[in-house]
Design a protein around this motif. Structure first.
Motif, PDB file in Angstrom:
ATOM      1  N   HIS B  60      43.563  44.978  60.827  1.00  0.00           N
ATOM      2  CA  HIS B  60      44.252  44.381  59.681  1.00  0.00           C
ATOM      3  C   HIS B  60      45.699  44.169  60.078  1.00  0.00           C
ATOM      4  N   SER B  61      46.249  43.035  59.702  1.00  0.00           N
ATOM      5  CA  SER B  61      47.697  42.912  59.895  1.00  0.00           C
ATOM      6  C   SER B  61      48.316  42.435  58.598  1.00  0.00           C
ATOM      7  N   GLU B  62      49.488  42.968  58.329  1.00  0.00           N
ATOM      8  CA  GLU B  62      50.138  42.681  57.050  1.00  0.00           C
ATOM      9  C   GLU B  62      50.329  41.178  56.883  1.00  0.00           C
ATOM     10  N   GLY B  63      49.936  40.682  55.759  1.00  0.00           N
ATOM     11  CA  GLY B  63      50.178  39.264  55.481  1.00  0.00           C
ATOM     12  C   GLY B  63      49.101  38.339  56.011  1.00  0.00           C
ATOM     13  N   SER B  64      48.709  38.539  57.277  1.00  0.00           N
ATOM     14  CA  SER B  64      47.797  37.536  57.837  1.00  0.00           C
ATOM     15  C   SER B  64      46.323  37.902  57.696  1.00  0.00           C
ATOM     16  N   GLY B  65      46.046  39.076  57.187  1.00  0.00           N
ATOM     17  CA  GLY B  65      44.649  39.377  56.897  1.00  0.00           C
ATOM     18  C   GLY B  65      43.951  40.192  57.964  1.00  0.00           C
ATOM     19  N   MET B  66      42.672  39.923  58.145  1.00  0.00           N
ATOM     20  CA  MET B  66      41.823  40.794  58.959  1.00  0.00           C
ATOM     21  C   MET B  66      41.156  39.989  60.066  1.00  0.00           C
ATOM     22  N   ARG B  82      40.116  49.887  54.422  1.00  0.00           N
ATOM     23  CA  ARG B  82      40.844  48.735  53.878  1.00  0.00           C
ATOM     24  C   ARG B  82      39.904  47.613  53.466  1.00  0.00           C
ATOM     25  N   GLU B  86      40.161  45.976  49.823  1.00  0.00           N
ATOM     26  CA  GLU B  86      40.584  44.587  49.646  1.00  0.00           C
ATOM     27  C   GLU B  86      39.440  43.574  49.547  1.00  0.00           C
ATOM     28  N   TYR B  87      38.334  43.921  50.194  1.00  0.00           N
ATOM     29  CA  TYR B  87      37.250  42.933  50.277  1.00  0.00           C
ATOM     30  C   TYR B  87      35.932  43.494  49.740  1.00  0.00           C
ATOM     31  N   ALA B 216      44.269  37.479  54.025  1.00  0.00           N
ATOM     32  CA  ALA B 216      44.550  38.606  53.133  1.00  0.00           C
ATOM     33  C   ALA B 216      44.037  38.272  51.738  1.00  0.00           C
ATOM     34  N   ALA B 218      45.003  39.843  48.988  1.00  0.00           N
ATOM     35  CA  ALA B 218      45.898  40.430  47.985  1.00  0.00           C
ATOM     36  C   ALA B 218      45.936  39.541  46.746  1.00  0.00           C
TER      37      ALA B 218
END
Lengths: 207, 325
Positions: B60-66, B82, B86-87, B216, B218
Motif C-alpha cells: 500500500h502506498s499513501e495516496g496512490s493505492g495498492m 488494510r 479499505e476494500y 486508494a 478513501a
C-alpha cells in the motif's frame, strides 16, 4: 512405476548438475536450489517431457523419484511413494479428498505438479499421527463417528487440522465455511463438526 | 494430460521469452491443471512463474493505492489488514471462494485469468460451443449461462470473483510482453469473443499479468454481494460489486458491476444512474437492481438468474452503505 524401481529414501540433496546448464550457476544462492528447473537470471532449463528427478519431502522424510513434469503431487504420492492417505476422487480440485499440507498450508495435491512441490514440506494424514498415537483430531473423528465409508476422511483430517490451527475456537458457522473445500458423499458432516468442536474444546493441539 | 516441458524462470523477462504459442503460465494452477486434465489446454511448455520474486508482494502506498503482485494468493489478500479496512468489496469477493485449499495457492491475478466454467467449454466444445454452425447453448442446458450481453455468439459467463470489485474500484493491470510493459484498465481487459480464435480476455500467448493496481478507496464505500447455490466451494449464480462516492448521505457517483451474468464483467451505467443524487434506502437500492437487469434476456433455462442478479445489486448497494441486507 518408472524403470520398475522403488525410489529409495534419502536425506541427501540432488546434485546441482540436475538443475543447471552452466557453471556460472554455481554462484546462485542455495535458497534457489531446492526448486526444480530454476537457474540464474537468463538461464532457464527446460525439463521434461521425459521423467526428471524430483526430491519431495513427505512427512519429514526426503524421497527421491523420477516423474514426468505432468505427474501431479497426488499421483506421485500414491503411485510412486505408496503414500495413499491422500485419495484420488474428483481429481479436479473440488472434493478435497487429496488434501495435504504444503509448507503448513492446505492444498489439493491433485492440482499441484509434483515438480512444483519439490523442496516444500508435504504432510499427509499419515504424518499427523500413527495408529498407536493418534493426532487429537484423528481421535476425535473416531470418537464422534465422523466417517462412514472413510474415503474423504484423510483429506478432511488434514483440512480440519489446518483449520483448527487458524481457528482454535471456531463457531459452527466458521467450521462450515472453513471446511467448504472438502466434501463427504456419505454426509457425515454432523460428526465432523462435532469432532472439530470437541478438539477445540479440549484445548486444540500443537501446530 | 498431454506431455509437456516445464520451466521455472526467476525473472519476468525470462518468463516472457519462454512464452508464446504452445506455452502456458502456471501460478496457482488450480484452474490450469483441471483444463489440462480435460485436454482443453494442451500446452507444449508450462512456465511456472512462482519463483519470480518481483511478482510477489502486496503493498500500500499513501495516496496512490495498492499494488497486488501477480503471485499474491487469495489467502494473502484476505489476511491483509488494510485490505480489510479499505476494500471490503475485495474481502467479500474472496470470502466467496470457499476453499482453504484454493485460497492457499490460487492467486488474485489467476482469478482474473481463469477460463469460463461453461460446461460446453470444459467438455471440449470450445468457448462458443458451436456445432454445425449453431450454438449448442441456446437450445441446450443453459441454466448457468448469460442473461446480459448474450446476443451471441458467446453465452458463457465470466467466472472471476474479483473482476467486478476491481472494475468498480477503477483498478488496472500491468501486463508484460515481448514489447515491454503496458497498463490496461481491468474494465478493458475482458472481451466477448467473436470467434473461436479469440479469447475472453486480452492477453496474448506471450504476455503475463504482473501486477494489479487498485486506486486508494478513501471515501468510497464499496461492497460485493454474491448469490450462490450452496455454502461450500462453488462459483456464484450472480454477483454484484459497487463503489459509491458519497456527499453527505447522498450518492455523488456510483459504479455498479455485475459478475457471472454475461461473457464479461457487466458494468451497469443504468444502475449507477439510478443511485446518483439519492440517499441509499432499500427502495432506491431495489430500483438500481431493477435498472441493472432491465436489458436482461433469459435463455431457455436461466430466467431465475435475472431475479438473482437484481437482488445481488440491491444487496451490494445496501451492504456498501452499511445497511442491513
Amino acid at each position: 512405476m518408472p524403470e520398475g524401481k522403488r525410489p529409495e529414501e534419502t536425506g541427501s540433496g540432488i546434485s546441482r548438475r540436475d538443475f543447471f546448464k552452466t557453471s556460472t550457476a554455481g554462484a546462485v544462492s542455495t535458497a534457489l536450489i531446492s526448486k526444480q528447473g530454476i537457474a540464474a537470471p537468463g538461464e532457464v532449463t527446460k525439463l521434461g517431457p521425459d521423467p526428471v528427478k524430483v526430491k519431495l519431502i513427505v512427512n519429514g522424510k526426503a524421497r527421491r523419484l523420477k516423474v514426468e513434469p505432468r505427474v501431479t503431487l497426488l499421483d506421485a504420492l500414491r503411485n510412486e511413494l505408496d503414500v495413499t492417505g491422500p485419495k484420488k476422487v474428483c481429481d479436479r480440485g473440488t472434493c478435497g479428498s487429496c488434501t495435504v499440507l504444503m509448507d503448513g498450508k492446505p492444498v489439493y495435491a491433485c492440482s499441484i505438479l509434483a515438480i512444483e512441490a519439490a523442496g516444500n514440506q508435504i504432510v499427509t494424514a499419515e504424518g499427523l499421527g500413527s495408529p498407536d498415537k493418534l493426532h487429537p483430531i484423528q481421535k476425535a473423528f473416531v470418537e464422534n463417528d465422523a466417517q462412514q465409508c472413510g474415503f474423504c476422511t484423510p483429506g478432511f483430517i488434514v483440512a480440519c487440522q489446518s483449520f483448527l490451527v487458524e481457528n482454535p475456537n471456531p463457531s459452527v458457522k466458521e467450521i462450515e465455511e472453513g471446511l467448504g473445500g472438502n466434501l463427504c458423499r456419505c454426509g457425515t458432516y454432523k460428526g465432523i463438526r462435532e469432532a472439530v468442536l470437541e478438539t477445540a474444546a479440549k484445548g486444540g493441539f500443537d501446530a | 494430460m498431454n506431455r509437456f516441458q516445464y520451466a521455472s524462470p526467476v525473472t519476468k523477462q525470462s518468463a516472457v521469452e519462454l512464452l508464446g504459442s504452445g506455452a502456458v503460465v502456471l501460478a496457482g494452477g488450480t484452474d490450469l491443471l483441471s483444463l489440462m486434465k480435460a485436454d482443453v489446454a494442451t500446452p507444449d511448455l508450462v512456465v511456472n512463474i512462482k519463483e519470480i520474486a518481483e511478482l510477489k508482494g502486496l503493498e500500500h502506498s499513501e495516496g496512490s493505492g495498492m499494488r497486488i503482485g501477480a503471485l499474491v494468493t487469495i489467502d494473502e489478500l484476505l489476511q491483509d489488514s488494510r485490505v480489510q479496512e479499505e476494500y471490503p468489496s475485495l474481502i467479500q469477493a474472496a470470502d466467496g471462494i470457499r476453499s482453504a485449499q484454493i485460497r492457499s495457492v490460487g492467486t488474485v491475478a489467476g482469478d482474473l485469468c481463469q477460463r469460463p466454467r461453461c460446461w460446453y467449454y470444459r467438455h471440449g466444445y470450445g468457448l462458443l460451443a458451436m456445432q454445425n454452425g449453431a450454438s449448442m447453448v441456446v437450445d441446450g442446458d443453459n441454466r448457468y449461462h448469460a442473461i446480459l450481453g448474450n446476443a451471441g455468439p458467446a453465452y458463457f459467463v465470466n467466472p472471476s470473483s474479483f473482476a467486478p470489485a476491481l472494475i468498480a474500484l477503477g483498478a488496472s493491470l500491468k501486463v508484460s510482453g515481448p514489447n515491454g510493459e503496458k497498463e490496461i484498465p481491468v474494465a478493458d481487459f475482458f472481451q466477448t469473443p467473436q470467434s473461436e480464435a479469440e479469447k475472453e480476455y486480452k492477453l496474448s500467448d506471450s504476455e503475463i499479468v504482473t501486477q494489479i493496481l487498485v486506486p486508494a478507496a478513501a471515501g468510497k464505500a464499496n461492497a460485493t454481494y454474491e448469490v450462490r447455490e450452496r455454502e461450500a466451494l462453488d462459483w456464484p449464480l450472480a454477483a454484484a460489486a459497487v463503489s459509491l462516492t458519497m456527499q453527505g448521505d447522498q450518492v455523488e457517483s456510483a459504479k455498479v458491476v455485475l459478475g457471472h451474468v454475461a461473457p464479461v464483467p457487466w458494468n451497469s451505467d443504468e444502475a449507477a444512474a439510478a443511485l446518483k443524487g439519492k440517499a441509499v434506502s432499500a427502495s432506491v437500492a431495489d430500483d438500481a437492481g431493477k435498472a441493472a437487469v432491465q436489458q436482461a434476456k433469459a435463455l431457455s433455462r436461466n430466467k431465475f438468474k435475472i431475479q438473482l442478479a437484481r437482488v445481488a445489486v440491491k444487496r451490494a448497494i445496501l451492504r456498501a452503505a452499511g445497511m442491513e441486507v
